[in-house]
Every structure is written in structure tokens, then in C-alpha cells.
Design an enzyme around this catalytic site. Structure first.
Site, PDB file in Angstrom:
ATOM      1  N   ARG A  11      36.238 -41.269 -27.015  1.00 20.48           N
ATOM      2  CA  ARG A  11      36.518 -42.186 -25.892  1.00 20.48           C
ATOM      3  C   ARG A  11      37.352 -41.487 -24.821  1.00 20.48           C
ATOM      4  O   ARG A  11      36.853 -41.143 -23.759  1.00 20.48           O
ATOM      5  CB  ARG A  11      37.224 -43.452 -26.431  1.00 20.48           C
ATOM      6  CG  ARG A  11      37.184 -44.632 -25.474  1.00 20.48           C
ATOM      7  CD  ARG A  11      38.226 -44.574 -24.373  1.00 20.48           C
ATOM      8  NE  ARG A  11      39.595 -44.528 -24.894  1.00 20.48           N
ATOM      9  CZ  ARG A  11      40.646 -44.245 -24.140  1.00 20.48           C
ATOM     10  NH1 ARG A  11      40.511 -43.997 -22.851  1.00 20.48           N
ATOM     11  NH2 ARG A  11      41.855 -44.182 -24.684  1.00 20.48           N
ATOM     12  N   ASP A  12      38.609 -41.209 -25.110  1.00 20.32           N
ATOM     13  CA  ASP A  12      39.507 -40.612 -24.113  1.00 20.32           C
ATOM     14  C   ASP A  12      39.016 -39.216 -23.716  1.00 20.32           C
ATOM     15  O   ASP A  12      39.124 -38.813 -22.560  1.00 20.32           O
ATOM     16  CB  ASP A  12      40.919 -40.549 -24.713  1.00 20.32           C
ATOM     17  CG  ASP A  12      41.971 -40.071 -23.741  1.00 20.32           C
ATOM     18  OD1 ASP A  12      41.682 -39.964 -22.542  1.00 20.32           O
ATOM     19  OD2 ASP A  12      43.102 -39.799 -24.192  1.00 20.32           O
ATOM     20  N   CYS A 238      43.067 -34.462 -18.147  1.00 16.28           N
ATOM     21  CA  CYS A 238      43.566 -35.713 -17.574  1.00 16.28           C
ATOM     22  C   CYS A 238      43.287 -35.751 -16.079  1.00 16.28           C
ATOM     23  O   CYS A 238      43.638 -34.837 -15.357  1.00 16.28           O
ATOM     24  CB  CYS A 238      45.064 -35.843 -17.817  1.00 16.28           C
ATOM     25  SG  CYS A 238      45.700 -37.292 -16.964  1.00 16.28           S
ATOM     26  N   ASN A 247      44.516 -33.909 -23.533  1.00 15.39           N
ATOM     27  CA  ASN A 247      44.855 -34.366 -24.871  1.00 15.39           C
ATOM     28  C   ASN A 247      45.240 -33.241 -25.827  1.00 15.39           C
ATOM     29  O   ASN A 247      44.621 -32.174 -25.835  1.00 15.39           O
ATOM     30  CB  ASN A 247      43.638 -35.087 -25.468  1.00 15.39           C
ATOM     31  CG  ASN A 247      43.351 -36.388 -24.761  1.00 15.39           C
ATOM     32  OD1 ASN A 247      44.241 -37.202 -24.561  1.00 15.39           O
ATOM     33  ND2 ASN A 247      42.102 -36.595 -24.376  1.00 15.39           N
TER      34      ASN A 247
HETATM   35 MG    MG Z   1      44.806 -38.953 -23.466  1.00 17.52          MG
END
Ligand code: MG
Length: 298
Positions: A11-12, A238, A247
Site C-alpha cells: 500500500r504505502d 515519500c 519507508n
Molecule cells: Mg511511509
């Protein structure tokens, strides 16, 4: 000691990669993550496809995921419309909402004030609980944000406390732009303790933008936190930070935890092999040091 890794890569990670990955590849990615021993894998988001085209296949993906005993696939749900989709979907037991600690990010990401985000989330959480779902809340920009600079720990704790009071079971404290250092982590956890929130309700979500993610994680572990977010291969730069590194990579985290004798149930080599496979598809090498080091022997 045991740490639960909350895997956010599908997801992220994929949401913040420019490449749009076919649903078959996502299914195989998630299946391989489960095979490597991850038990909590945030699979996708029910955000409007207009905002995140990378995850437009959420429904189709969830229908086809392997059902493995002991493996949960939480789904991000931004608002009530997202929850409508989640409740229609078979087998969604865990959702996550995405709050902001700062006014600037609340305005930009949620089109809300910090205060009015709670009104938006209240019915989402209440309805999810009525469906027997477990609700996690992300708190983004916990250390600093790109518009306001440093964020007061007390402000973050206030926002987090309100989200827990809505009925969320866990807060994931996000260093969205990756500028935090161990002293910040200590101060933030102190502020939560002061607000009556102990480490059993908290998870940490660090970004490795400035190379601090593992130092910050170790600090949090020493304070009793046992849920750590990370992304296989470190995927997902990001969008609010200047660097392509976002991440914390799950492999880097597992390597450290293995060395500390902390159980995770995750096989780091199997995971790294998956990240090398995905890096080929994404067309960019994994930023994870452990993946790069293991690449020579896998
Ligand atoms: Mg993140």
C-alpha cells in the site's frame, strides 16, 4: 521478545512508486510476503482512484489474495465512501485511517482542519467497529512537516489521544519526512505517556530519508514498542520529502532484529529475494542496504 512487523509495501510502498504495477504482480508480491513470514500486510487502499491510480484495483486484488491462517490484510480507508467499499468486500477485518498531526498537512491531504478531521473519522471508526473490524490510525507528520517545521510532541499526543478515543486500537506514529532522531522519539513517547497512552497502543512508522530509521526504531523498542511499520525493499519514496528514500526497508529492520535476538517470524533472505524480483519490475534498485548486500548471495 517478539516484534510484529506491520508490512506497508503493497500500500504505502506501491502508492508512492511512479510505476503502476499489474494486479497479478501485486497478488504475487503479497503472497510472497506472507510466505516469507509476514503476518500483517497492508494490502491496498480504498482511496478514490482519481487520487491514487496505482491502487485503483483494490477490490479485484483483495478478492484474489491467498487466505493464509494467521495472516491479516489491513486496508487503508480514507473516509466513509472508502468504508462503504471495504464493508462490501469479503474478508476485510482490519482497516486503517490516515490522520494528520499538523494543520498544513491536514489541509493539503484531507482538505480539513486538524479539529474537523475527527468529525470525518468518527462515523468511519464507529461503523467499522459495528462491523467487527479492527481500526488502526496513522498519525502523519509526527516530528516535523515541510511547511511548519518541527511539531510539538504534545500536539501529536493530543491528536493521537483523540483518535484512540474514537475507538481506534492502535496509533502508528509516522515520521513522514524522515527528519526525526532518537531524542525526538524519546520526547514524543514521553508526551504520549503524559497523555496516558502507553507503548502497547503505539506503533512506529519511520522513514529512512536521513538514515535515522533504525536508530529511531531501536529507541522505540527500548521504550517498549512492539509493532514496527516497514516496507519490503524500502519501496515507496515519500512525495513530501526531497529524497527517493522513504519507508524503512523491512529487510533492514529484520536484520537488526535478528541480530538482537528479537523474534519476527520473517526470513530475511526470502524477503530480499522478493524485493530483488520486484525491483526488476519497478525498474529501480531497492534502496535497502540489506537487500543490496544479500543480492550477491541470492
Ligand atoms: Mg511511509
Amino acid at each position: 521478545m517478539r516484534v510484529t512487523i506491520y508490512e506497508v509495501g503493497p500500500r504505502d510502498g506501491l502508492q508512492n512508486e511512479s510505476a503502476v504495477v499489474p494486479v497479478e504482480v501485486k497478488r504475487e508480491f503479497i503472497g510472497r510476503l506472507a510466505e516469507a513470514g509476514l503476518t500483517t500486510i497492508e494490502a491496498t487502499s480504498f482511496v478514490h482512484p482519481k487520487w491514487v491510480p496505482q491502487l485503483a484495483d483494490a477490490g479485484e486484488l483483495l478478492e484474489s489474495l491467498p487466505r493464509v491462517p494467521g495472516v491479516r490484510y489491513p486496508v487503508l480507508v480514507p473516509n466513509e465512501r472508502g468504508l462503504d467499499r471495504a464493508t462490501l468486500q469479503q474478508g476485510v477485518t482490519d482497516i486503517a485511517i490516515f490522520g494528520s498531526a499538523t494543520e498544513s498537512f491536514a489541509q493539503r491531504n484531507l482538505n480539513r482542519t486538524v479539529e474537523s478531521q475527527f468529525e470525518m473519522f468518527a462515523p468511519v471508526v464507529a461503523r467499522a467497529l459495528a462491523h467487527g473490524m479492527r481500526v488502526r490510525a496513522y498519525v502523519s507528520m509526527c516530528f516535523a512537516d515541510p511547511w511548519e517545521g518541527p511539531v510539538a510532541p504534545e500536539q501529536v499526543a493530543r491528536v493521537g489521544r483523540r483518535l484512540l478515543d474514537l475507538g481506534c486500537c492502535e496509533l502508528s506514529l509516522g515520521d513522514t519526512i524522515g527528519v526525526g532522531t532518537p531524542r525526538h522519539v524519546e520526547a514524543l513517547l514521553d508526551a504520549f505517556a503524559e497523555a496516558g497512552v502507553g507503548p502497547d497502543r503505539l506503533a512506529v512508522h519511520f522513514h529512512d530519508t536521513y538514515g535515522q530509521a533504525l536508530a529511531n526504531t531501536l529507541t522505540a523498542l527500548k521504550r517498549g514498542i512492539t509493532v514496527v511499520d516497514s516496507s519490503a525493499g524500502g519501496i515507496g519514496g515519500c512525495p513530501y520529502a526531497k529524497s527517493a528514500t522513504g519507508n524503512l526497508a523491512t529487510e533492514d529492520l529484520v536484520w537488526m532484529l535478528d541480530g538482537l535476538g528479537v523474534e519476527t517470524g520473517v526470513d530475511v533472505r526470502s524477503l530480499a529475494a522478493t524485493s530483488l524480483w520486484l525491483a526488476e519490475i519497478l525498474g529501480r534498485p531497492s534502496p535497502s542496504r540489506v537487500v543490496q548486500a544479500l543480492a550477491k548471495e541470492i
